[in-house]
Enzyme design. Structure first.
Site, PDB file in Angstrom:
ATOM      1  N   ASP A 166       0.853  -1.177   0.000  1.00 15.01           N
ATOM      2  CA  ASP A 166       0.000   0.000   0.000  1.00 15.01           C
ATOM      3  C   ASP A 166       0.894   1.234   0.000  1.00 15.01           C
ATOM      4  OD1 ASP A 166      -2.361   1.647   0.405  1.00 15.01           O
ATOM      5  OD2 ASP A 166      -1.703   1.829   2.481  1.00 15.01           O
ATOM      6  N   ASP A 359      -2.153  -0.575   5.583  1.00 19.45           N
ATOM      7  CA  ASP A 359      -2.619  -0.033   6.853  1.00 19.45           C
ATOM      8  C   ASP A 359      -4.055   0.407   6.668  1.00 19.45           C
ATOM      9  OD1 ASP A 359      -1.697   3.449   6.781  1.00 19.45           O
ATOM     10  OD2 ASP A 359      -2.127   2.073   5.153  1.00 19.45           O
ATOM     11  N   ASP A 363      -7.319  -1.920   3.854  1.00 19.65           N
ATOM     12  CA  ASP A 363      -6.295  -2.858   3.429  1.00 19.65           C
ATOM     13  C   ASP A 363      -6.447  -4.220   4.086  1.00 19.65           C
ATOM     14  OD1 ASP A 363      -5.055  -0.915   1.863  1.00 19.65           O
ATOM     15  OD2 ASP A 363      -4.038  -0.102   3.619  1.00 19.65           O
TER      16      ASP A 363
END
Length: 454
Positions: A166, A359, A363
């Site tokens: 991410d 995070d 996610d």
């Protein structure tokens, strides 16, 4: 929580929990809003369309709970074996007791023989060893800031060959920062001082970026300051009527923009323009920069022979800029939470063993029935900012530093992967020795900021 559709009003809503974009998104009549996101400066009249278990947030939480209830395959196998092994051992111990009781010296000898069978066979260990090993491994990982969604992820982690990362809050600071000032007809310091006067008192992430950059400059007082929902802010500073906002405000005011100012969004920046009447005074470029430790972590993962992919809900331009800065070759941008599952499945269909590092709850979402990424990591959930402006990068909580174990997840993941691989033998490339990774120094605990959810 409740999801709904906007009937009246204009505002900006921080949807970073869903999309990964750090800058709040403009909402007006007909726009959909999701429970758990944060409203900005405007008032919205919303017709509720989903409540309780039907909301998007509840569905995400339910999927995670279902996934956490899955047993690892090795534990299921151990349970099946123990279901047969324990009765057999107990039967043999009973038979031993009876034989020595009737054919041997007496009760004491029979009891010792039966106990010896139980101790040597130790049927309890068959059912306890696997869950105990998993508990120790997940506990040690939790100390390093790594949380396992299910036990099968721990089994599969050593076989991983692809790490999907991410962007906002994981590789980047998650806090918009002013990185460039383009003045037109005045100095950079003067342009920044005027912009800070308009933004003083605002809670918007872009406003905080401007104010932080102007901390060392003399303060100017603004009068008649008024927020323009979806556009920016206007006010009078030192007798000059000024506007500060994004491209939408410039279009409404009919301000002609030079090419270098127009190019800021295409270069991956979130732009702010300071104007007086229809004359552009300055352009400001805001960007969510990479974390200082991100480049080292990416290099360590590459040294393990892993393929890296950047997967984010942010716009392609800022995503490509971060990927280029860190040396990540593959970028998948503009992906919503449900699309992230499909993106992971496409990678798995190519034969890859995928680790997902992210995070926030956006996610954590697994696929239906708990299927999705084979294993994933996340930081602690973070509070959100509020505000206005065009969608680009996303902040996790006003730039507050995370607790030490969460703040350095990108340090620990390469160490954990290396440890698992060394247990199996040298990693791809034939290099079996440990990497010279430093353990991060302790950091002070962060405060808990944020805003009430809408």
């Amino acid at each position: 929580p409740a999801d709904g559709v906007v009937l009246e009003g204009q505002s900006h809503v921080d949807e970073s929990m869903l999309t990964g974009e750090p800058i709040p998104k403009a909402k007006g009549p007909g726009g959909e809003v999701v429970g758990g996101t944060v409203n900005g400066e405007g008032a919205l009249l919303v017709r509720v369309s989903r409540v309780g278990e039907a909301t998007f947030l509840a569905q995400m939480a339910r999927m995670v709970e279902e996934a956490q209830g899955h047993k690892p395959k090795v534990q299921e196998l151990a349970d099946r074996i123990a279901g047969v092994f324990v009765p057999v051992v107990l039967g043999i111990a009973l038979l031993t007791f009876l034989l020595w009781l009737f054919l041997g010296p007496g009760l004491a000898h029979a009891f010792v023989a039966a106990l010896a069978v139980l101790l040597i066979a130790c049927p309890c260990a068959m059912g306890l060893a696997t869950p105990a090993a998993i508990a120790v491994a997940t506990g040690r990982a939790a100390e390093m800031g790594l949380l396992f969604r299910k036990g099968t992820a721990l089994e599969a982690l050593a076989r991983a060959d692809t790490v999907v990362l991410d962007k906002t809050g994981t590789l980047t600071r998650g806090k918009p920062t002013l990185v460039r000032v383009l003045p037109f007809g005045l100095s950079q310091e003067e342009a920044l001082r005027l912009a800070a006067a308009l933004e003083r008192g605002s809670e918007h992430p872009l406003a905080k970026a401007v104010l932080e950059a102007a901390e060392s400059l003399p303060q100017a007082q603004a009068e008649e300051v008024r927020a323009l929902p979806g556009e920016g802010v206007e006010g009078r500073v030192e007798g000059r009527r000024l506007h500060l906002g994004g491209p939408a405000l410039m279009e409404r005011l009919g301000v002609p923009l030079p090419e270098e100012a127009k190019a800021l969004p295409e270069e991956g920046y979130t732009p702010l323009y300071l104007v007086e009447g229809t004359r552009l005074l300055a352009a400001f470029a805001v960007f969510d920069p990479p974390r200082p430790e991100a480049q080292e972590a990416v290099a360590a993962l590459k040294a393990l022979g892993l393929k890296l992919v950047l997967l984010t809900g942010d716009h392609p331009a800022p995503a490509r800029r971060v990927a280029e800065a860190l040396g990540i070759p593959e970028v998948l941008a503009g992906v919503r939470p449900e699309g992230k599952v499909e993106a992971i499945r496409r990678l798995q269909a190519e034969g890859r063993k995928v680790v997902f590092v992210g995070d926030g709850i956006n996610d954590r979402r697994p696929g239906p029935g708990g299927r999705g990424p084979r294993h994933g990591k996340r930081h602690g959930h973070r509070p959100r900012g509020r505000g206005r402006g065009p969608p680009h990068p996303r902040p996790p909580g006003g730039g507050e530093r995370r607790p030490p174990r969460e703040a350095h997840l990108t340090h620990h993941l390469p160490q954990l992967l290396l440890g698992l691989r060394l247990q199996r033998g040298p990693h791809p490339g034939g290099r079996g020795g440990p990497l010279p990774l430093r353990r991060p120094p302790p950091m002070p605990q962060a405060g808990r900021g944020g805003h009430e959810p809408k």
